[in-house]
Design a protein around this motif. Structure first.
Motif, PDB file in Angstrom:
ATOM      1  N   VAL A 621       0.831  -1.206   0.000  1.00 32.69           N
ATOM      2  CA  VAL A 621       0.000   0.000   0.000  1.00 32.69           C
ATOM      3  C   VAL A 621       0.862   1.252   0.000  1.00 32.69           C
ATOM      4  O   VAL A 621       0.566   2.237  -0.656  1.00 32.69           O
ATOM      5  N   PHE A 622       1.926   1.216   0.721  1.00 33.64           N
ATOM      6  CA  PHE A 622       2.785   2.387   0.829  1.00 33.64           C
ATOM      7  C   PHE A 622       4.017   2.322  -0.059  1.00 33.64           C
ATOM      8  O   PHE A 622       4.853   3.209  -0.035  1.00 33.64           O
ATOM      9  N   ARG A 623       4.122   1.268  -0.826  1.00 36.19           N
ATOM     10  CA  ARG A 623       5.277   1.067  -1.719  1.00 36.19           C
ATOM     11  C   ARG A 623       6.591   1.190  -0.955  1.00 36.19           C
ATOM     12  O   ARG A 623       7.420   2.045  -1.234  1.00 36.19           O
ATOM     13  N   LEU A 624       6.721   0.327   0.023  1.00 34.87           N
ATOM     14  CA  LEU A 624       7.936   0.344   0.832  1.00 34.87           C
ATOM     15  C   LEU A 624       8.729  -0.928   0.558  1.00 34.87           C
ATOM     16  O   LEU A 624       8.235  -1.857  -0.086  1.00 34.87           O
ATOM     17  N   GLU A 625       9.935  -0.938   1.087  1.00 32.82           N
ATOM     18  CA  GLU A 625      10.761  -2.124   0.988  1.00 32.82           C
ATOM     19  C   GLU A 625      10.619  -2.917   2.266  1.00 32.82           C
ATOM     20  O   GLU A 625      11.117  -2.510   3.304  1.00 32.82           O
TER      21      GLU A 625
END
Lengths: 706, 169, 123
Positions: A621-625
């Protein structure tokens, strides 16, 4: 030099609000204790103050209207009139009108003139019913000014003997005349002067004959003696008057009104009123006896009721000086701790590490206590928000024809001032709902074996870090089948959906939803409940319902004690830290392989105790790693919002803490999925998650991941 | 006498004393010099770690804690379409005030405060579609330097500030 | 030495405005919220050169206050002004009978108030 009084206007409006509250509470109590003179006096003083003060600022409409209320109240307190339900009703309606007038004075809007004059007529009628109509005060017709000419007045004045005991000094009068023109003492009258033995130095025995040459009018000269005129022997003769008396001689015919005023038949005020141009519909109808004044004012009230409510928010707050004193002490302690730390820091050696740690701990205690105390300053007892309900319930029971008993408890429970201001409307709606739809009519209640009088109970108490407010009624409860049917009809749910009771009750919060058979002007149009829920959730709180058919319904509002601080769970996704509001967390689990299923078109689901919940990968959802991409090795937080549940995947739970909410909108904008920001322990910024927003993103956004 | 005048003026210029124009804080981005109205500059801060904001355009680097206030940080290189570089010890954040909001701009290095007369400012020429000059107030000349003067109000566009910024990645 | 005025009124708004007008004109102002408080102030050491009082107050109203003040030897001849509304002729009479010097009619603007005060309080 003119002094600008406009910055006292705020003080006036604040004070008036207090008086209005006093009057309203007093009027309500009056019905139980109609003979209580003390109470009547208190109510009277409130109106009297408003009348006096509003006049100072030129709010004539307020002043004049209050005057009428005051006249009725005066008669009540001097026992010339008895308190009846009709009188109380009239006064309460007038109070509402007065509130509106004051609001208009504040906002500059035009008041509802029809309502004001209709109620004014009724107030006057009420007043006159008790005593014969008062003769209007005689106002002299204006004297046309002579062209500036010299006047020569001869004044003979013998002041009363007790002049000095009134704090008056005859030389002051002579001085004042001296400022108006040229004064000569023509002669001293010692005729009243007794012998030395009988002389009382505290009495005034002298009199004077004065000659005054001035261009000032007779009126002005007369005004000098205003305070003693009635008790003195005083003659003022204008030597150079042209023989005609000082009063006006007109050349043409005088208007009828002026003549009436001069001869004392009507007062100037009454004349002005009669002369006002437009005859309003209401007035004409009353005159034609087509409608009674009561009917007119009822209709006018309806008109103003449906006008959008104006919120009056006071920017100031009353604080107990005790709270301030305690805070000042704490700040003092903080300063001491700080200087102890500085002192240590200036010559620190590792050997002193224990001392350092101890002082840091002390600092932590000081800071925490100050934080609590400062928060406490903004805490106000919820009784303030409850105070409008006795009146509301009284009006509602009258309108709906039901007998309702209101019980309030927990009024001392404190909550943040901003929260109090925002819960007023939602609470009002819930109470109206109970009165209108929840409680049955007396006949129905008797038939059901219940007491005729229905009960609505408002309660407030602290639980954990929240404040809980309940609105409970012993009415007919929610109708499960009706709600289900309505839900299906409105397309909110499918016939086949299996819903828990809780989820069914939550349906009534959907916009436009109402199972009311009858729409009253109070509720039933389905525009209230969803706003209630939105308001409460906007404050970071939750609404829940408990109901039993035939027995009653309880609405529970849970709100954080303050808007600025929440309890949160710190979690980690990859290298990023997020805060999840504790209020939204139901539980956290580490799922097993078998619990997870992927369904085409619905995405990933996880089976939690028989229910399949959508699985949301926060990093997606937050485009994180993320660190972990396998749910069975990660943690799932089961979150709930608006009856919906979702399992959110994070790498690790770090801990639980209170966080101070910082605004994103102040310098940037609102971020979807983020409820706010906070400063983490290491000084960096952490985001507080907003479950609703996350759900929105996952529904609309994730699918487009690059 | 005319010489005296121009010498005075030069001195004033060099000392950054404002005579007839405004003062600008100038900073470096690559080879170019940019300027910001000094009255808009709240402070200059060394670069510290910035928290990335989910789902925001790349030139919004994230937010920073500035003594308790959350401040968004803009990577100017990215905003201007320049490649990003490794931060050096000269990399700073220029904190500016824009329409009641505070934001920080990441720049390569800060240069002098220059005084630039109004008459020395030319409107920014349109370079065609390559460089977006809508956020420039003009090009100023200070001595032998050319300074691109930034229009702070237009730097962060309304698009950046509204919810609808959902990037199609 | 500035003159001291004792302002007695249960309305904070009214007190504030009167106090402000008076202190702008160079008077020293002492405030009290009702008759009882006013008496307390005098007993506590306040020596007013003028008393301005409302009539409708809780605890002790204006008329009673005037009577009390006149009983005090130090204030026997001190000017006392009542704040009255136009229509209360009977109040004016009652006030005078109790020993009041005069009255200021509500509503008033600062200039009107100062004019009346000048009448009874020599500068």
């Amino acid at each position: 030099m003119s002094t600008d009084l406009s910055h006292f206007k705020d003080a006036f409006f604040e004070e008036s609000q207090e008086h209005l509250t006093t009057i309203e509470e007093g009027l309500l109590q009056l019905e139980q204790r109609p003979g209580d003179i003390d109470l009547l006096n208190r109510i009277f003083r409130g109106a009297h103050s408003i009348k006096g003060n509003s006049g100072m600022f030129g709010f004539t409409a307020v002043s004049q209207f209050t005057h009428k209320m005051e006249s009725v109240l005066d008669q009540l307190r001097s026992s010339q009139m008895v308190v009846t339900v009709e009188v109380a009703d009239l006064l309460l309606q007038s109070l509402d009108c007065l509130k509106a007038l004051i609001d208009c004075a504040k906002s500059g809007e035009a008041p509802n003139d029809e309502l004001v004059s209709a109620l004014g007529v009724r107030l006057e009628a009420c007043q006159n019913g008790a005593t014969p109509p008062k003769t209007g005060a005689v106002t002299a017709a204006p004297v046309p000014s002579h062209a500036t000419q010299e006047h020569h007045y001869t004044i003979t004045w013998a002041p009363p003997q007790y002049l000095f005991q009134r704090g008056l000094d005859p030389t002051q009068f002579i001085k004042e005349l001296g400022e108006l023109g040229c004064v000569k003492i023509a002669s001293l009258d010692t005729s009243r002067l007794p012998g030395l033995k009988e002389l009382d130095p505290e009495q005034c025995y002298l009199g004077w004959t004065l000659e005054v040459e001035t261009v000032k009018e007779l009126k002005v000269i007369e005004a000098v003696f205003d305070f003693v005129r009635d008790d003195s022997t005083l003659t003022i003769v204008d030597r150079q008057a042209t023989g005609a008396p000082a009063s006006a001689m007109s050349d043409g015919t005088k208007p009828l009104g002026e003549i009436l005023v001069e001869s004392g038949v009507v007062s100037q005020v009454e004349l002005n009123q009669a002369l006002s141009q437009q005859k309003r519909v209401g007035e004409i109808l009353v005159e034609q006896k087509a409608a009674t004044p009561e009917q007119i004012s009822e209709a006018l009230k309806k008109q103003s009721d449906n006008a959008p409510a104006k919120k009056a928010e006071t920017p100031s707050i009353r604080v107990d000086t005790v709270k301030i004193d305690r805070l000042i002490n704490l700040v003092g302690e903080l300063v001491i701790t700080q200087s102890m730390l500085s002192d240590l820091g200036s010559r620190f050696e590792m050997s002193q590490l224990p001392v350092l740690l101890e002082r840091v701990a002390q600092l932590e205690r000081n800071t925490r206590e100050i934080q609590e105390r400062v928060m406490g300053i903004r805490m106000v007892p919820i009784g303030n928000a409850f105070s409008r309900f006795p009146r509301l319930v009284r009006d509602l029971s009258g309108k709906a024809g039901k007998k309702i008993h209101l019980i309030l408890s927990g009024e001392e429970t404190e909550l943040d001032k901003t929260v109090i201001e925002s819960i007023g409307d939602p609470l009002t709606h819930l109470v109206r709902n109970s009165a209108d739809h929840g409680l049955e009519t007396p006949t129905e209640r008797l038939a059901a074996g219940k007491p005729e009088q229905g009960i609505i109970r408002l309660n407030a108490f602290h639980e954990g870090g929240n404040i809980c407010i309940t609105v409970e009624d012993d009415g007919r409860g929610l109708n499960r089948e009706k709600i289900l049917a309505k839900g299906v009809k409105q397309g909110l749910i499918a016939e086949s959906d299996k819903l828990s009771d809780e989820q069914i009750w939550m349906l009534i919060f959907k916009p436009g939803f109402s199972t009311a058979d009858k729409v009253t002007d109070v509720s039933g149009r389905g525009v209230g409940m969803d706003v209630v829920k939105r308001n409460i959730e906007g404050l970071g709180g939750t609404v829940s319902i408990k109901t039993t058919a035939g027995k009653g319904t309880t609405f529970t509002l849970k709100l954080p004690l303050t808007l600025a601080i929440i309890e949160g769970m710190t979690v980690r996704v990859g290298k990023d830290t997020y805060i999840v509001p504790l209020l939204s967390i139901l539980e956290s689990i580490q799922p097993k392989r078998e619990m997870i299923k992927t369904i085409v078109g619905k995405g990933e689901l996880v089976n939690v105790r028989g229910m399949y919940l959508p699985l949301m990968r926060l990093y997606d959802v937050f485009r994180l790693e993320p660190e972990l991409s396998d749910p069975t090795k990660a943690i799932l937080l089961i979150l709930e919002t608006e009856g919906e549940r979702v399992a959110v995947m994070v790498d690790e739970i770090l801990g639980q803490q209170q966080v101070v909410i910082k605004s994103m909108e102040q310098n940037f904008r609102k971020i979807e999925g983020v409820a706010g920001a906070t400063i983490l322990g290491d000084g960096t910024v952490g985001f507080i998650l907003d479950v609703r927003g996350l759900l929105n993103i996952s529904r609309n956004g994730t699918a487009q991941a690059a | 006498m005319a010489e005296q005048d121009s010498t005075n003026k030069d001195l004033n210029h060099q000392m950054g004393i404002s005579t007839d124009g405004s003062q600008f804080l100038t900073f470096q981005l690559g080879e170019e010099l940019y300027g910001v109205d000094i009255l808009r500059v709240q402070e200059i801060k060394g670069y510290t770690a910035v928290t990335r904001i989910p789902n925001t355009p790349p030139h919004i680097k994230g937010v920073l804690n500035l003594r308790g206030t959350i401040v968004p940080i803009v990577e100017l290189r990215t905003k201007f379409g320049m490649p990003t570089i490794e931060y050096t010890m000269f990399t700073v954040i220029v904190v500016v005030v824009v329409k009641e909001k505070i934001m920080g701009l990441v720049v390569d290095a800060v240069s002098d405060v220059l005084d630039i007369d109004k008459k020395d400012i030319q409107p920014a020429p349109q370079f065609g579609a390559q460089v977006d000059v809508s956020f420039l107030n003009g090009i100023g000349k200070a001595g032998d330097k050319l300074v691109a003067l930034l229009d702070m109000d237009r730097l962060l566009t309304d698009g950046d500030m509204t919810e609808s910024e959902r990037i199609a990645a | 030495m500035p003159k001291t005025v004792l302002v007695v009124d249960d309305s904070p708004t009214m007190r504030q405005m009167v106090a402000f007008t008076l202190s702008s004109a160079g008077y020293q102002v002492v405030e009290a919220g009702n008759g009882k408080e006013a008496v307390g102030k005098v007993n506590g050491g306040t020596k007013p050169d003028l008393v301005v009082t409302d009539l409708n107050m809780p605890e002790m109203d204006g008329i009673s206050l005037i009577k009390e003040i006149r009983k005090m030897p130090a204030l026997k001849f001190t000017p006392i002004l009542m704040l009255t509304t136009e229509a209360s002729d009977d109040k004016k009479k009652a006030g005078q009978a109790a020993g009041a010097t005069g009255w200021i009619v509500k509503p008033f603007n600062p200039e009107q108030m100062m004019a009346v005060i000048k009448k009874v309080l020599p500068a």
